[in-house]
Design a protein around this motif. Structure first.
Motif, short mmCIF file in Angstrom:
data_model
loop_
_atom_site.label_atom_id
_atom_site.label_comp_id
_atom_site.label_asym_id
_atom_site.label_seq_id
_atom_site.Cartn_x
_atom_site.Cartn_y
_atom_site.Cartn_z
N GLN A 199 0.84 -1.19 0.00
CA GLN A 199 0.00 0.00 0.00
C GLN A 199 0.88 1.25 0.00
O GLN A 199 1.90 1.29 0.70
CB GLN A 199 -0.92 0.01 1.23
N TYR A 200 0.48 2.27 -0.76
CA TYR A 200 1.30 3.47 -0.89
C TYR A 200 0.45 4.72 -0.64
O TYR A 200 -0.70 4.81 -1.06
CB TYR A 200 1.91 3.54 -2.29
N GLU A 201 1.09 5.68 0.07
CA GLU A 201 0.42 6.94 0.39
C GLU A 201 0.61 7.98 -0.71
O GLU A 201 -0.27 8.79 -0.97
CB GLU A 201 0.97 7.48 1.72
N ASP A 202 1.79 7.98 -1.34
CA ASP A 202 2.10 8.94 -2.40
C ASP A 202 2.97 8.24 -3.43
O ASP A 202 3.57 7.18 -3.16
CB ASP A 202 2.82 10.17 -1.86
N LEU A 203 3.07 8.87 -4.60
CA LEU A 203 3.90 8.36 -5.68
C LEU A 203 4.83 9.44 -6.17
O LEU A 203 4.58 10.64 -5.97
CB LEU A 203 3.04 7.86 -6.85
N GLN A 204 5.91 9.02 -6.80
CA GLN A 204 6.77 9.94 -7.53
C GLN A 204 7.22 9.25 -8.83
O GLN A 204 7.59 8.07 -8.82
CB GLN A 204 7.98 10.39 -6.71
N VAL A 205 7.14 9.99 -9.92
CA VAL A 205 7.51 9.48 -11.24
C VAL A 205 8.65 10.33 -11.75
O VAL A 205 8.64 11.56 -11.60
CB VAL A 205 6.32 9.52 -12.22
N ALA A 206 9.66 9.69 -12.34
CA ALA A 206 10.85 10.43 -12.77
C ALA A 206 11.30 9.94 -14.13
O ALA A 206 11.20 8.76 -14.46
CB ALA A 206 11.97 10.25 -11.76
N VAL A 207 11.81 10.88 -14.92
CA VAL A 207 12.41 10.57 -16.21
C VAL A 207 13.88 11.00 -16.15
O VAL A 207 14.21 12.04 -15.58
CB VAL A 207 11.68 11.28 -17.37
N GLN A 208 14.76 10.18 -16.70
CA GLN A 208 16.19 10.48 -16.66
C GLN A 208 16.49 11.66 -17.57
O GLN A 208 16.04 11.73 -18.71
CB GLN A 208 16.98 9.24 -17.08
#
Length: 456
Positions: free
Chosen positions: A240-249
């Protein structure tokens, strides 16, 4: 005409006789046989002993007292769990276990007997462990060590093959329920925070991330903040996750992140946020592209591949000979067949590529190795991807000198000048400056962030 009719009649008569004979045989076979007294006795079966059973084990089986032999109905699967060992002597149990395993693996045993013997052997081993803890612990430790060594070798070979095929960093295996290591790094990634209205499970998130693999030629990563550990980890099913982060190199060896790749990334992030009822803090495209160009400029100045050459003093070498030498020295052929790779374990024991061996433009998978020949072998060191503490250039030179002595050759630099002590000192001085430059940027040579930046 009369002869033909006679033959037909004779054939019909013969056919009728055959049919009548067969029916008589069938009727005879179906006659009920009177019940005999011995029909109520269980079938007798000798112990099944494989060819590999030791003589003393066979003797113990034959010497078993009659009172220890009891009748038992055949069992299937786990139905024999109630069976308990009748003897407390660990030596006897061990002997019975050896005999049972030999019987189960014997080619003379049928499948039912092998299954029953194997089940009995398992319970005998469990009983021995309960009666003699010290012996059981010793056997378990020995088995665990052998098991660990076998899997360690398998993992090392798998990492070596993976490195030879792609040169990418292998992710360590993580037990279920534990956080996987975070990959996203602000030094080389454009990070987009994504705030969830309510917790989301990895099972819900993962099917929605199909477009979040790459943006053009740049890798994309997604991580979640797990409540139990209060740490970022790669999104995993069941968590279970409270927040997300998405990243591009921002950059790699194919160049910096451009506007088209940034737009592709943003569109995928917006689609994910809409599917999860989340809000995403999108960065400014102009600023992000400018940061990518700056990072790519730094990487271009630190992207050094250092090569030394082994030059034949006599006749050319065949590709088959070079392949034999490289293989005997423990180098691994790459997936495309163009080079051999030397691996070294890192601090975690994971095999990582150190340098490569190339023989001109030879492809060791497609070319005729008996016809391809040349006088030069090139050893190439990818400086940013090799940790400084293992002294990679020294290792390359030592191996190059070893090759030169064994193959009747000399070691030269890219300008075909013999490598002298003075040239070594000059190269080491330049390498120290490069290592300091990478360290000051926060991405020392061989670190995960450096490996990602200096790869495709």
């Amino acid at each position: 005409m009369e002869l033909q009719n006679a033959l037909i009649i004779a054939g019909v008569v013969l056919l009728l006789l055959l049919v009548a004979y067969n029916r008589w045989q069938i009727h005879k076979a179906r006659r009920v046989r009177p019940l005999m007294p011995e029909d109520d006795l269980p079938p007798m079966r000798e112990p099944v002993v494989g060819k590999t059973t030791q003589p003393e084990t066979q003797a113990r089986l034959k010497e078993a007292p009659a009172e220890h032999v009891s009748r038992r109905e055949p069992t299937l699967g786990q139905a024999g769990k109630g069976l308990q060992p009748e003897r407390d002597d660990p030596a006897d149990v061990a002997t019975a276990t050896v005999a049972a395993h030999a019987a189960a693996g014997s080619a003379d045993a049928d499948e039912i007997v092998a299954d029953e013997v194997a089940v009995a052997a398992g319970h005998a081993e469990a009983g021995a462990a309960a009666q003699a803890d010290v012996h059981a612990d010793t056997r378990q430790d020995a088995h665990s060590e052998a098991h660990s060594e076998t899997h360690a070798d398998s993992r090392a070979e798998a990492h070596a093959q993976a490195g030879g095929q792609s040169g990418a960093k292998a992710e360590p295996a993580v037990p279920d329920g534990q956080p996987t290591p975070a990959v996203i790094d602000p030094l080389i990634d454009c990070i987009v925070p994504m705030h969830l209205e309510r917790k989301a499970s990895g099972d819900r998130i993962l099917p929605l991330t199909g477009r979040l693999r790459r943006a053009g030629t740049k890798q994309v990563h997604i991580e979640g903040l797990r409540a139990e550990t209060n740490a970022w980890e790669a999104v995993t099913a069941g968590h279970q996750y409270e927040d997300l982060q998405v990243a591009v190199q921002l950059a790699n060896r194919s160049g910096p992140l451009n506007a088209l790749e940034f737009s592709e990334f943003v569109n995928a992030v917006e689609a994910l946020a809409e599917s999860l009822d989340a809000s995403a803090d999108l960065p400014d495209m102009t600023e992000t592209v400018a940061n990518a160009r700056e990072l790519d400029g730094f990487a271009a100045g630190a992207d050094v591949q250092l090569g030394v050459n082994v030059i034949s003093d006599g006749a050319p070498w065949s590709a088959a000979y070079v392949q034999t030498v490289a293989t005997q020295d423990g180098l691994v052929l790459s997936r495309d067949g163009t080079r051999f790779i030397r691996y070294e374990p890192d601090a975690d024991g994971v095999q990582k590529p150190l340098f490569t061996l190339q023989f001109g433009d030879t492809n060791f998978l497609r070319d005729d190795l008996t016809l391809n020949a040349g006088r030069q072998i090139t050893l190439l060191l990818d400086v940013p991807q090799a940790p400084q503490d293992i002294k990679p250039f020294k290792t390359v030179c030592e191996y190059g000198y070893s090759l030169a002595q064994r193959m009747g050759a000399q070691l030269v630099d890219d300008n075909m000048r013999p490598l002298t002590e003075a040239s070594f000192v000059a190269i080491f001085t330049q390498l120290e400056k490069l290592y300091d430059k990478l360290e000051a940027r926060g991405m020392p040579a061989g670190s995960p962030v450096a490996v990602r930046l200096f790869s495709l």
